[in-house]
Design a protein around this motif. Sequence first.
Motif: not given
Length: 184
Positions: A74-88, A102-110
Amino acid sequence: MMRKKELAFLKECLRVEVIGNKDKKFSWARTIRHAWRQPKRRFLFWWRIASYLYGSNNKQLKKIGKKINRKLFFKYNTDIELGVSIAPGLYIGHYSGIVITRYATIGKNFNIRQNTTIGLKNNNTNKITIGDNVNVGANSCIISENIVIGDNVKIGAFTFVNKTIPSNSIYYTKKENICKEWEV
């Protein structure tokens, strides 16, 4: 009991994304100070905390993680679902209209920009895998099932992605503007 591996991953993500200097050691005081002083990093701080809590086996901690994520939406209008795997190394250019399943797997420096969607055609357990050092332009849409976007890929603005992209590629949707004069 704290989950050591997950806590180490959380600290690494906060060190890279919130503190911002990869040479500095992690400390909670430094992380909180950076999150407090730099509003663009505040979202990443709270989303990483929510994600860590959501990954817990404790129902109360999961509930707190969901509540934090809902407030972030609600504050940022950004919906990154919990459970998604995002590297540092997650970087969000502008916090408007971003959706990541949440069904995405994302690597480093995205790097991702505003009004971008990463999702599945159907709600099922298929995956979207995105490699390291991927840069996604504004108003892009990555929607498919079981696709892989390789390492070092640049996706242009206003691009629709529905198939696998090999590593070391630039991918964009070719657009053609036509302007005709007409007689009155």
